[in-house]
Design an enzyme around this catalytic site. Structure first.
Site, PDB file in Angstrom:
ATOM      1  N   CYS B  96      32.117  15.329  -4.764  1.00 53.08           N
ATOM      2  CA  CYS B  96      32.568  14.162  -6.188  1.00 53.08           C
ATOM      3  C   CYS B  96      33.787  14.477  -6.550  1.00 53.08           C
ATOM      4  O   CYS B  96      34.971  14.795  -6.487  1.00 53.08           O
ATOM      5  CB  CYS B  96      30.986  13.636  -6.713  1.00 53.08           C
ATOM      6  SG  CYS B  96      31.743  12.163  -7.225  1.00 53.08           S
ATOM      7  N   HIS B 197      26.269  12.747  -3.606  1.00 53.46           N
ATOM      8  CA  HIS B 197      24.664  13.743  -4.146  1.00 53.46           C
ATOM      9  C   HIS B 197      23.574  13.866  -3.681  1.00 53.46           C
ATOM     10  O   HIS B 197      23.565  13.438  -2.544  1.00 53.46           O
ATOM     11  CB  HIS B 197      24.288  13.261  -5.532  1.00 53.46           C
ATOM     12  CG  HIS B 197      26.580  13.342  -6.094  1.00 53.46           C
ATOM     13  ND1 HIS B 197      26.726  13.566  -7.092  1.00 53.46           N
ATOM     14  CD2 HIS B 197      26.546  11.597  -6.651  1.00 53.46           C
ATOM     15  CE1 HIS B 197      27.684  13.524  -6.950  1.00 53.46           C
ATOM     16  NE2 HIS B 197      28.305  12.316  -7.014  1.00 53.46           N
TER      17      HIS B 197
END
Lengths: 415, 244
Positions: B96, B197
């Site tokens: 990310c 995630h």
């Protein structure tokens, strides 16, 4: 938006109609078996009169309570303490967004105090609407990152919202994010209430420098932002007041975090002239709060129900549970109210449970299973609470669950 | 490098800035799976006021908020340790905000173009639409020989891949890089980036094993008991396919 000067009755005919319509909707909701009806009632009332919340609050001394963790319990403690000085209305069931708050206030026309828990995201707006006398800020940490947004952004919104407030802000000096949010306010009472979880405040909220944290102190090495000198403090089992007197805390609620909540509550009560001794004695009355900390009997066993919704909450909970080999049941869901991302499980140090028999349930029991497997712990995955309780070895069972999983457990044990 | 002394140096980069979304789970998974293969793991958690060691075997970087992301990129550029480590052949796996930092450029919290480390040939911008939030199902580049990708995305970034990198995966469900072409993440050589995630290595333990194999320069590792990982993967892959 605060009130209508010159009007003896703060509730206009339109506001009264809104309150009545809201109560009717709540009654329908209750009759239909869809919960207490407090939220639907408040929604109907707010739609009829968007300024109702502010008007309901004009005749009250309002206290707002916000935090990531402990706001429902602290709201109860403050309500109990202020009861020494006059009747209190409160959203005691934790309906903490504007609709639920409106509904709670509509039921308290005789009260002197309004003690109101506010969701973190709504604090600035509610503080504008109700012109509070005091605002208690306990802590800020990561929670529901899939929808709540970023923790520092929340602190920023608090800071902006509090900048013009006339309220006395009672704020935790040990949480850098809370200090940064509160220090825009001209009138702050700092409480050294502690904060076990530190991982959301390694970066200075003011300048981004790396925070230095020797012992209980903290400061930014780059810009000089630092822990303010507290006038109240939690010290072991005592609250220290601004005169240096130590008052014993007697709570039925367990854990360090609740002692911290009691210290903040005593500081709030003092704003309204309730002395700490009186406030703390009254707080003893608080037992379970919306089922939290309740010890229930289920299938002939004692279960203690503990709510933990995020890493900071789990950390505080681990520090209050019975020592090994007390059995532990863990239950995690990821429904809307929980946040749908379970990644936060990896920010919780489950090795703290080593030596205890662990039973895992909830919608996301497999996420927990992998988490515990990687932590090197022994555990059993169960389909139901009944199964876990049947195979748990003797001893009181500590049952720790996040938000909707906790509601599921309460329903199952008939709490 | 490491097989000879039986140790693995695992570096968790900037937990004070880039550890907001549970991504430290990636470090826990790599550590555990290395230990299960009999390796001695030395883990270094490097704060952003400390130099990044250049002699690590595997470097992991997580996601974070917008301002910490800018601070992390500034400090990593100034430090230079991570780039030197990659020059030494180290493996980097980033998620990310960390993924964007490894690229050539991203949009920072001030709305400005912020240079990254240039370790991946990607450029990130910020999407105009809704945040990408939810379970993702994808197929990892067949060259890497890995099963389906499962993860959870929560970002507003759009990442374009240049000729120097390849897409790490193609999404079947979810947004991934947000470019509309179905790509997810990027990699070249020993440097990997993803938006996933979950944490992604807990959902995909064989990616963790790939990192270990690259670090140890071996083609295979002793098997582990992965039944809980497998159960979780099965559940999340099925959940991603459920209509919301």
């Amino acid at each position: 938006m605060a009130g209508h000067p010159g009007s003896a009755d703060p509730l206009s005919p339109r506001a009264k109609l809104a309150v009545t319509a809201g109560k009717a909707a709540a009654a329908v909701s209750r009759a239909a078996g869809r919960g207490s009806g407090s939220v639907i009632g408040g929604k109907v009332a707010l739609r009829l009169d968007p300024e109702l919340l502010g008007r309901l609050a004009t005749h009250l001394d309002v206290v707002l309570v916000s935090a990531t963790n402990g706001k429902t319990t602290t709201t109860r403690l403050i309500a109990e303490a202020l009861g020494a000085a006059g009747p209190v209305v409160s959203n005691a069931l934790g309906a903490n967004m504007p609709a639920g708050i409106t509904s709670a206030l509509a039921g308290g026309s005789e009260a002197r105090f309004g003690v109101i828990e506010v969701d973190e995201k709504y604090l600035a707006g509610v503080a504008r609407d109700v012109d509070p006398k005091a605002i208690a800020l306990l802590n800020l940490s990561r929670d529901q990152l899939d929808r709540a947004g970023e923790t520092r952004m929340l602190a920023e919104k608090w800071r902006e919202g509090l900048a013009g407030s006339k309220a006395v802000v009672i704020a935790n000096a040990d949480d850098p994010l809370v200090v940064w949010a509160a220090s825009s306010s001209p009138n702050v009472v700092w409480v050294a209430a502690g904060q076990e979880w530190k991982d959301d405040a390694w970066s200075c909220p003011a300048c981004g420098g790396v925070m230095q944290r020797p012992g209980d102190d903290w400061f930014c090495g780059e810009c000089g932002f630092r822990r303010p000198a507290p006038s109240w403090a939690l010290s072991g089992d005592y609250v220290l007041d601004p005169h240096g007197s130590a008052w014993p805390i007697h709570l039925q609620l367990p854990g360090r975090a609740n002692k911290a909540n009691a210290a903040s509550s005593a500081a709030v009560a003092a704003v309204f002239g309730v002395p700490p001794q009186v406030a703390l004695e009254r707080m003893y009355q608080v037992q379970a709060v919306a089922g939290r900390y309740d010890v229930v009997q289920f299938q002939g066993r004692d279960l203690r129900l503990l709510l933990a919704k995020n890493p900071a909450g789990w950390l505080e909970t681990f520090s209050l549970i019975d020592p090994a080999p007390a059995p532990v049941v863990l239950s995690v869901n990821a429904r809307g109210a929980d946040g749908t991302d379970t990644s936060w499980l990896w920010d919780v140090d489950y090795t703290r449970l080593a030596g205890r028999p662990i039973f895992v349930l909830g919608d996301r029991k497999l996420d927990l299973a992998v988490r515990l497997e990687v932590a090197g712990l022994d555990f059993r995955v169960c389909e139901t609470l009944d199964e876990a309780v049947q195979i748990a070895p003797p001893g009181r069972i500590e049952t720790i669950a996040n938000y909707t999983a906790f509601q599921d457990l309460r329903r199952r044990v008939g709490n | 490098m490491s097989m000879s002394d039986n140790s693995l140096r695992l570096v968790w980069v900037y937990p004070d800035l880039l550890s907001t979304y549970g991504d430290q789970g990636n470090a826990l998974v790599v550590e555990r799976r290395a230990q299960q293969r009999g390796l001695q793991v030395e883990r270094y958690d490097v704060r952003s006021d400390q130099p990044v060691p250049t002699s690590g075997d595997i470097y992991l970087i997580g996601g974070g908020e917008d301002r910490p992301q800018r601070l992390a990129s500034e400090r990593l550029r100034r430090d230079g340790g991570l780039q030197r480590a990659v020059g030494n052949g180290a493996i980097v796996f980033s998620v990310c905000a960390g993924y964007q930092i490894l690229g050539n450029e991203f949009i920072n919290d001030l709305g400005q173009r912020e240079p990254g480390l240039g370790l991946l040939d990607v450029v990130s911008t910020r999407g105009e639409g809704e945040r990408c939030v939810g379970d993702v199902l994808g197929d990892i580049d067949p060259q890497l020989g890995l099963p389906e990708l499962t993860g959870f995305e929560n970002h507003q970034g759009i990442t374009h891949i240049g000729p120097g990198s390849r897409p790490f995966a193609r999404v079947r469900l979810g947004k991934g890089n947000g470019t509309g072409d179905g790509t997810e993440g990027a990699y070249n050589g020993t440097v990997f980036g993803t938006y996933m995630h979950g944490p992604v290595l807990a959902r995909n333990p064989l990616i963790a094993d790939l990192l270990l194999k690259l670090a140890l320069d071996v083609n295979a590792l002793p098997p582990t008991d992965d039944r809980w990982y497998e159960a979780l993967r099965g559940e999340r892959i099925a959940a991603a396919q459920q209509p919301a």
